[in-house]
Design a protein around this motif. Structure first.
Motif, PDB file in Angstrom:
ATOM      1  N   LEU A 107      49.625  82.147 103.416  1.00  0.00           N
ATOM      2  CA  LEU A 107      50.006  83.550 103.502  1.00  0.00           C
ATOM      3  C   LEU A 107      50.194  83.979 104.963  1.00  0.00           C
ATOM      4  O   LEU A 107      51.096  84.753 105.273  1.00  0.00           O
ATOM      5  N   CYS A 108      49.361  83.453 105.849  1.00  0.00           N
ATOM      6  CA  CYS A 108      49.507  83.771 107.275  1.00  0.00           C
ATOM      7  C   CYS A 108      50.799  83.169 107.806  1.00  0.00           C
ATOM      8  O   CYS A 108      51.467  83.778 108.654  1.00  0.00           O
TER       9      CYS A 108
ATOM     10  N   GLU B 241      53.700  84.966 109.814  1.00  0.00           N
ATOM     11  CA  GLU B 241      54.159  84.382 111.081  1.00  0.00           C
ATOM     12  C   GLU B 241      55.675  84.319 111.127  1.00  0.00           C
ATOM     13  O   GLU B 241      56.306  84.717 112.107  1.00  0.00           O
ATOM     14  N   GLU B 242      56.260  83.826 110.048  1.00  0.00           N
ATOM     15  CA  GLU B 242      57.716  83.694 109.993  1.00  0.00           C
ATOM     16  C   GLU B 242      58.379  85.060 109.945  1.00  0.00           C
ATOM     17  O   GLU B 242      59.426  85.284 110.544  1.00  0.00           O
TER      18      GLU B 242
ATOM     19  N   ARG C 149      48.557  91.209 108.644  1.00  0.00           N
ATOM     20  CA  ARG C 149      49.484  92.170 109.239  1.00  0.00           C
ATOM     21  C   ARG C 149      48.785  93.127 110.168  1.00  0.00           C
ATOM     22  O   ARG C 149      49.312  93.485 111.224  1.00  0.00           O
ATOM     23  N   ALA C 150      47.584  93.570 109.795  1.00  0.00           N
ATOM     24  CA  ALA C 150      46.826  94.480 110.644  1.00  0.00           C
ATOM     25  C   ALA C 150      46.493  93.800 111.963  1.00  0.00           C
ATOM     26  O   ALA C 150      46.627  94.411 113.041  1.00  0.00           O
ATOM     27  N   ALA C 151      46.087  92.544 111.876  1.00  0.00           N
ATOM     28  CA  ALA C 151      45.755  91.804 113.081  1.00  0.00           C
ATOM     29  C   ALA C 151      47.000  91.675 113.968  1.00  0.00           C
ATOM     30  O   ALA C 151      46.933  91.812 115.181  1.00  0.00           O
TER      31      ALA C 151
ATOM     32  N   LEU D 134      52.019  89.872 123.892  1.00  0.00           N
ATOM     33  CA  LEU D 134      51.464  88.645 123.319  1.00  0.00           C
ATOM     34  C   LEU D 134      52.130  88.331 121.997  1.00  0.00           C
ATOM     35  O   LEU D 134      52.508  89.232 121.267  1.00  0.00           O
ATOM     36  N   ASN D 135      52.278  87.081 121.684  1.00  0.00           N
ATOM     37  CA  ASN D 135      52.736  86.781 120.329  1.00  0.00           C
ATOM     38  C   ASN D 135      51.735  85.896 119.594  1.00  0.00           C
ATOM     39  O   ASN D 135      52.073  85.229 118.627  1.00  0.00           O
TER      40      ASN D 135
END
Lengths: 138, 81
Positions: free
Chosen positions: A25-26, A30-31, B52-54, B62-63
């Motif tokens: 899910l992360c 990310e994408e 998403r919150a993070a 920053l990425n």
């Protein structure tokens, strides 16, 4: 996935499964947002999710018990989502989608079995069943 | 559910069931199939919200999202659930 971690004790395999899914899910986020999650942050989200499940489980069990049931239902899950109105709306919607897809499956099964019994329409079949009941009562 | 790079993109029904059963106090407590599916959805929302919150908490130059960003958003996330 089934054979992964089959030699672990009870709590470890679900934890690993959570970590795997959280990673997936992360990766989607990310994408989507063109960012990168550090391994530590993914592990942290995974840990938080695993712990949140304990809270969810205990709440669900209590909700079911309150309703004098031993089986947790979608009504109990909806109660979990009560604190945020947008979340509740989303979960309620998903619940309705599940219910309607269940109805569709039941319809399909019913049509299949009535087709197998000689091409009767639902109306005819009901009338035939009523006739049988009357003759049994006579 | 989209398939990206071979990932399932969600929680499996049986994983959810096992996860919940780990913490039930009564051995008789079960979760019906629809509730398992709905919980899988809820957990998916939870994880996405956290991620998403993070992401939003990070500075614009920053990425990379690290635990620092996660710590900032955790209180509100838990309040929402």
């Amino acid at each position: 996935m089934e054979t992964e971690g089959s030699h672990f004790t009870g709590a470890e395999e679900p934890r690993a499964a959570v970590h795997y899914t959280v990673g997936c899910l992360c990766q989607e986020v990310e994408e989507d947002k063109d960012v990168q999650f550090s391994k530590q942050s993914i592990a942290a989200i995974s840990e938080i999710t695993f712990r949140q499940c304990e809270i969810f489980a205990k709440d669900l069990e209590m909700f079911a018990r309150h309703a004098k049931r031993t089986t947790v239902t979608t009504e109990d899950v909806k109660l979990l989502a009560r604190r945020s109105s947008s979340l509740l709306k989303y979960i309620t919607q998903k619940s309705e989608e599940l219910a309607s897809s269940n109805m569709e499956q039941k319809e399909k099964k019913r049509k299949k079995s009535s087709a197998a019994k000689g091409e009767r329409t639902p109306g005819e079949q009901e009338a035939a069943m009523t006739e049988n009941e009357d003759s049994n009562m006579a | 559910m989209e398939e990206r790079g071979g990932c399932a993109g969600g929680f499996r029904k049986d994983t959810v069931d096992r996860l919940l059963r780990l913490h039930f106090r009564d051995g008789r407590t079960r979760v019906n199939a629809d509730a398992q599916l709905l919980m899988a959805e809820l957990l998916k929302v939870f994880v996405r919200a956290a991620a998403r919150a993070a992401r939003q908490a990070q500075a614009e130059d920053l990425n990379k999202v690290d635990t620092e960003q996660l710590e900032k958003v955790l209180p509100q996330l838990l309040l929402d659930f």
